[in-house]
Scaffold this motif. Sequence first.
Motif, PDB file in Angstrom:
ATOM      1  N   GLY A  28      54.130  37.646  48.776  1.00 32.95           N
ATOM      2  CA  GLY A  28      52.989  37.901  47.882  1.00 32.95           C
ATOM      3  C   GLY A  28      51.656  37.992  48.607  1.00 32.95           C
ATOM      4  N   THR A  29      50.576  37.622  47.902  1.00 36.02           N
ATOM      5  CA  THR A  29      49.222  37.726  48.463  1.00 36.02           C
ATOM      6  C   THR A  29      49.135  37.035  49.819  1.00 36.02           C
ATOM      7  OG1 THR A  29      48.462  37.455  46.178  1.00 36.02           O
ATOM      8  CG2 THR A  29      46.787  37.415  47.869  1.00 36.02           C
ATOM      9  N   ALA A  30      49.828  35.910  49.942  1.00 34.03           N
ATOM     10  CA  ALA A  30      49.736  35.143  51.197  1.00 34.03           C
ATOM     11  C   ALA A  30      51.134  34.630  51.574  1.00 34.03           C
ATOM     12  CB  ALA A  30      48.750  34.002  51.027  1.00 34.03           C
ATOM     13  N   ALA A  68      50.686  25.908  51.399  1.00 32.52           N
ATOM     14  CA  ALA A  68      50.460  26.530  50.092  1.00 32.52           C
ATOM     15  C   ALA A  68      48.985  26.379  49.728  1.00 32.52           C
ATOM     16  CB  ALA A  68      51.353  25.937  49.023  1.00 32.52           C
ATOM     17  N   SER A  69      48.155  26.204  50.740  1.00 32.23           N
ATOM     18  CA  SER A  69      46.707  26.307  50.592  1.00 32.23           C
ATOM     19  C   SER A  69      46.158  25.624  49.335  1.00 32.23           C
ATOM     20  CB  SER A  69      46.352  27.792  50.610  1.00 32.23           C
ATOM     21  OG  SER A  69      44.979  27.958  50.618  1.00 32.23           O
ATOM     22  N   HIS A  70      45.693  26.428  48.360  1.00 37.31           N
ATOM     23  CA  HIS A  70      45.024  25.849  47.197  1.00 37.31           C
ATOM     24  C   HIS A  70      46.000  25.368  46.120  1.00 37.31           C
ATOM     25  CE1 HIS A  70      45.978  29.814  45.542  1.00 37.31           C
ATOM     26  NE2 HIS A  70      45.823  29.274  44.349  1.00 37.31           N
ATOM     27  N   VAL A  78      55.221  30.010  53.115  1.00 34.67           N
ATOM     28  CA  VAL A  78      55.517  30.439  54.484  1.00 34.67           C
ATOM     29  C   VAL A  78      54.890  31.812  54.675  1.00 34.67           C
ATOM     30  CG1 VAL A  78      57.353  30.751  56.184  1.00 34.67           C
ATOM     31  CG2 VAL A  78      57.825  29.446  54.117  1.00 34.67           C
ATOM     32  N   LYS A  79      54.072  31.955  55.716  1.00 33.09           N
ATOM     33  CA  LYS A  79      53.525  33.294  55.971  1.00 33.09           C
ATOM     34  C   LYS A  79      53.534  33.598  57.466  1.00 33.09           C
ATOM     35  CE  LYS A  79      48.725  31.826  55.444  1.00 33.09           C
ATOM     36  NZ  LYS A  79      47.614  31.833  54.554  1.00 33.09           N
ATOM     37  N   ILE A  80      53.580  34.885  57.754  1.00 29.15           N
ATOM     38  CA  ILE A  80      53.703  35.336  59.147  1.00 29.15           C
ATOM     39  C   ILE A  80      52.361  35.859  59.632  1.00 29.15           C
ATOM     40  CG2 ILE A  80      54.895  36.964  60.684  1.00 29.15           C
ATOM     41  CD1 ILE A  80      57.270  36.884  58.822  1.00 29.15           C
ATOM     42  N   PHE A 285      36.065  22.690  51.112  1.00 33.47           N
ATOM     43  CA  PHE A 285      37.144  23.473  51.730  1.00 33.47           C
ATOM     44  C   PHE A 285      38.300  23.514  50.727  1.00 33.47           C
ATOM     45  CE2 PHE A 285      36.383  21.987  56.449  1.00 33.47           C
ATOM     46  CZ  PHE A 285      35.091  22.461  56.394  1.00 33.47           C
ATOM     47  N   ASP A 286      39.278  24.398  50.955  1.00 32.70           N
ATOM     48  CA  ASP A 286      40.502  24.302  50.160  1.00 32.70           C
ATOM     49  C   ASP A 286      41.560  23.561  50.989  1.00 32.70           C
ATOM     50  OD1 ASP A 286      41.171  26.231  51.988  1.00 32.70           O
ATOM     51  OD2 ASP A 286      42.213  27.514  50.565  1.00 32.70           O
ATOM     52  N   GLY A 287      42.788  23.497  50.464  1.00 34.12           N
ATOM     53  CA  GLY A 287      43.821  22.635  51.041  1.00 34.12           C
ATOM     54  C   GLY A 287      44.209  22.951  52.478  1.00 34.12           C
ATOM     55  N   ALA A 340      37.515  42.854  43.187  1.00 27.38           N
ATOM     56  CA  ALA A 340      37.041  42.983  41.804  1.00 27.38           C
ATOM     57  C   ALA A 340      36.418  41.686  41.286  1.00 27.38           C
ATOM     58  CB  ALA A 340      38.208  43.387  40.905  1.00 27.38           C
ATOM     59  N   TYR A 341      36.751  40.543  41.897  1.00 25.41           N
ATOM     60  CA  TYR A 341      36.184  39.269  41.450  1.00 25.41           C
ATOM     61  C   TYR A 341      34.721  39.094  41.850  1.00 25.41           C
ATOM     62  CZ  TYR A 341      40.960  37.567  40.564  1.00 25.41           C
ATOM     63  OH  TYR A 341      42.234  37.393  40.096  1.00 25.41           O
ATOM     64  N   ALA A 342      34.204  39.986  42.705  1.00 26.10           N
ATOM     65  CA  ALA A 342      32.818  39.822  43.146  1.00 26.10           C
ATOM     66  C   ALA A 342      31.880  39.955  41.960  1.00 26.10           C
ATOM     67  CB  ALA A 342      32.474  40.871  44.196  1.00 26.10           C
ATOM     68  N   PHE A 381      34.262  38.849  52.218  1.00 28.50           N
ATOM     69  CA  PHE A 381      34.519  37.571  51.547  1.00 28.50           C
ATOM     70  C   PHE A 381      35.057  37.833  50.160  1.00 28.50           C
ATOM     71  CE2 PHE A 381      31.916  35.811  54.831  1.00 28.50           C
ATOM     72  CZ  PHE A 381      32.385  34.513  54.969  1.00 28.50           C
ATOM     73  N   GLU A 382      36.058  37.069  49.770  1.00 30.00           N
ATOM     74  CA  GLU A 382      36.453  37.054  48.366  1.00 30.00           C
ATOM     75  C   GLU A 382      35.533  36.065  47.662  1.00 30.00           C
ATOM     76  OE1 GLU A 382      41.007  38.003  47.952  1.00 30.00           O
ATOM     77  OE2 GLU A 382      40.746  36.226  49.177  1.00 30.00           O
ATOM     78  N   ALA A 383      35.342  36.266  46.359  1.00 29.32           N
ATOM     79  CA  ALA A 383      34.450  35.363  45.625  1.00 29.32           C
ATOM     80  C   ALA A 383      34.923  33.919  45.748  1.00 29.32           C
ATOM     81  CB  ALA A 383      34.389  35.779  44.160  1.00 29.32           C
ATOM     82  N   ALA A 506      42.329  41.889  34.350  1.00 21.23           N
ATOM     83  CA  ALA A 506      43.415  40.906  34.431  1.00 21.23           C
ATOM     84  C   ALA A 506      44.398  41.383  35.492  1.00 21.23           C
ATOM     85  CB  ALA A 506      44.118  40.805  33.084  1.00 21.23           C
ATOM     86  N   ARG A 507      45.015  40.424  36.194  1.00 22.59           N
ATOM     87  CA  ARG A 507      46.023  40.783  37.203  1.00 22.59           C
ATOM     88  C   ARG A 507      46.984  39.606  37.378  1.00 22.59           C
ATOM     89  NH1 ARG A 507      44.551  37.916  41.722  1.00 22.59           N
ATOM     90  NH2 ARG A 507      46.079  38.912  43.046  1.00 22.59           N
ATOM     91  N   ALA A 508      48.175  39.946  37.881  1.00 25.48           N
ATOM     92  CA  ALA A 508      49.143  38.883  38.174  1.00 25.48           C
ATOM     93  C   ALA A 508      48.759  38.245  39.498  1.00 25.48           C
ATOM     94  CB  ALA A 508      50.541  39.482  38.269  1.00 25.48           C
ATOM     95  N   THR A 511      50.038  34.286  44.282  1.00 24.86           N
ATOM     96  CA  THR A 511      50.329  32.982  44.890  1.00 24.86           C
ATOM     97  C   THR A 511      50.769  31.944  43.865  1.00 24.86           C
ATOM     98  OG1 THR A 511      48.052  32.231  44.627  1.00 24.86           O
ATOM     99  CG2 THR A 511      48.603  33.314  46.710  1.00 24.86           C
ATOM    100  N   GLU A 512      50.590  32.250  42.581  1.00 27.17           N
ATOM    101  CA  GLU A 512      50.962  31.289  41.538  1.00 27.17           C
ATOM    102  C   GLU A 512      51.718  32.027  40.452  1.00 27.17           C
ATOM    103  OE1 GLU A 512      47.666  28.881  40.018  1.00 27.17           O
ATOM    104  OE2 GLU A 512      46.546  29.569  41.763  1.00 27.17           O
ATOM    105  N   ASN A 513      52.485  31.270  39.679  1.00 27.97           N
ATOM    106  CA  ASN A 513      53.256  31.891  38.623  1.00 27.97           C
ATOM    107  C   ASN A 513      52.379  32.032  37.376  1.00 27.97           C
ATOM    108  OD1 ASN A 513      55.404  32.997  37.426  1.00 27.97           O
ATOM    109  ND2 ASN A 513      56.432  31.055  36.950  1.00 27.97           N
TER     110      ASN A 513
HETATM  111  C1  G16 Z   1      45.341  33.333  49.043  1.00 35.32           C
HETATM  112  C2  G16 Z   1      44.911  34.610  49.689  1.00 35.32           C
HETATM  113  C3  G16 Z   1      43.567  35.028  49.149  1.00 35.32           C
HETATM  114  C4  G16 Z   1      43.626  35.128  47.635  1.00 35.32           C
HETATM  115  C5  G16 Z   1      44.188  33.845  47.025  1.00 35.32           C
HETATM  116  C6  G16 Z   1      44.470  33.967  45.545  1.00 35.32           C
HETATM  117  O1  G16 Z   1      44.412  32.334  49.337  1.00 35.32           O
HETATM  118  O2  G16 Z   1      44.841  34.421  51.091  1.00 35.32           O
HETATM  119  O3  G16 Z   1      43.211  36.241  49.739  1.00 35.32           O
HETATM  120  O4  G16 Z   1      42.380  35.370  47.104  1.00 35.32           O
HETATM  121  O5  G16 Z   1      45.404  33.507  47.648  1.00 35.32           O
HETATM  122  O6  G16 Z   1      45.376  35.029  45.353  1.00 35.32           O
HETATM  123  P1  G16 Z   1      46.058  35.342  43.961  1.00 35.32           P
HETATM  124  O7  G16 Z   1      44.930  35.572  43.000  1.00 35.32           O
HETATM  125  O8  G16 Z   1      46.893  36.562  44.204  1.00 35.32           O
HETATM  126  O9  G16 Z   1      46.849  34.127  43.565  1.00 35.32           O
HETATM  127  P2  G16 Z   1      44.861  30.871  49.757  1.00 35.32           P
HETATM  128  O10 G16 Z   1      43.576  30.212  50.135  1.00 35.32           O
HETATM  129  O11 G16 Z   1      45.534  30.266  48.560  1.00 35.32           O
HETATM  130  O12 G16 Z   1      45.810  31.104  50.901  1.00 35.32           O
END
Ligand code: G16
Length: 545
Positions: A28-30, A68-70, A78-80, A285-287, A340-342, A381-383, A506-508, A511-513
Amino acid sequence: MAHNDKILAASQKHPLVPLERGQLYKYGTAGFRMRADLLEGVAFRVGLLAALRSRKLNSQAIGVMITASHNPAVDNGVKIVDPMGEMLEQDWERLATALVNCPTHEDLVEVYNKLVAELKIDLTIPAKVIYGRDTRPSGHTLVTALADALVAADTEYVDYKILTTPQLHYLVRATNTEGTPSSYGKVSEVGYYEKIASAFVRAMKGRKIDGTLTVDCANGVGGPKLHEFLKYIPKDKVAFDVKVVNDDVLRPEVLNLDCGADFVKTKQRAPPIPKPQPGARTCSFDGDADRLIYYWVDPQTGFFMLDGDRISSLAASFIGDLIESAGLKDDMRIGVVQTAYANGASTNYISQHLKLKVICTPTGVKHLHHVAQGFDIGVYFEANGHGTVLFSPDALNAFRDTKPQSPAQKDALDTLAALGDLINQTVGDALSDMLMVEVILAHKNWTLRDWAMTYTDLPNRLVRVEVADKDLFETTDAERRLSKPSGAQEEIDEAVKKYKDARSFARASGTENACRVYAEAATRSEANELADRVVRVIERYGSSQ
Ligand code: G16
């Protein structure tokens, strides 16, 4: 034992858990991110793919980060990481998904060999993978599975144990550039601290930091790493008074709980613990310490947040001014990349006031990073506070080689060169971004209030919506519109029309369900109302199939 037999035997120790309703694991995203108890087999298979990628790229080191960051403490991921410290090339995300979803161990060996043949990978050359993990206890099981895959695939590896995500990205690049003219720094965690601390001192050049900075570390890996980093700042050169809070990594359940950058950004309030001190300059900071949000609680007006959009415009304006003072304005293309979140006000400020080009990409730093590389100086930067500033090799050379004609020009060139070392060139890095912000505020002699005055955000709201199947939702136009399910976008358009200066999408989540809904409008109550309407649309379409 033959290569295939070793992989087969090792894979049996780390089986894949089938997902409910026949769903597939998705890069997925990450990377792969979900409940940690589903990830052991995934981590094993990612290890195999990382080994293949290293061989495909002539034995360069590939990184794997377990985080799993945040996300909440029960999740992991797991990411590469690619050789220059960037996110995995997108074509390979598809391969990762294919390899991870093999239903049996035998299928896994078959698909692995198919990839070897199709990609013309020479299995006899060396492969190298380096990895790290955040503080989640589940990380231990996952790195064991990963290491077993690397042993089975005859791959050299280095276990860097507990790291922030950006530190792992740094180490990948440092490993692959070691001993070359583009060496990124010493190949160690200490090397990372030394590089950043020395660049921080050079960038400050005698400027003073005003008061104490409180740093909320989300009870994640950023806490111990920030404590460690602070030891590398020479007190006689820069007086930097930092109060580290929410740095408890011994109780896993408190990770990201009511604190951290994601909490602050989505709830639009300061963490309740420790009790916010009125006026205190604070950041979160995040996780895994790759996102950064600044804020303060004003005794008169209450909470005020300076998010990724604000960091982006602060950096773009400061660096733009330095480029002008350095006499490089005509040679450097500066661009800003957002999603788009900006906030619409930030996009206007950057394009109309700073007169810089702004490009919008889908969510995920991998998309922003790629576009930012097209500029001499790419600010992205993302918002949510995830981002960095990229300098092209030509830009870095110009900062170093231009002969200054005046002390002011020399000062600008020196500061730019220092920023080139201070700002993590591989990925968003909360620690390095925080130092960049502190440098800019010190140079400008600004408080957070001065920074906040640059423009006024449109009131906005971000909502997480749980739906039965988030994959029903597909987007287009850099995620600003839904292409599926049919009819949903028309309803969002109708809702947006009812409000002034309004925008919503809106978007899926990747990183989360869940799905995410963003809404902004001229007033707070309108933004809230619009968000509620769009949430109802998403709930309805998400449950109607
Ligand atoms: C990851 C990505 C970010 C993304 C965030 C939320 O962040 O690296 O680019 O903005 O997930 O993504 P989504 O809205 O698709 O769940 P992090 O900090 O969780 O690794």
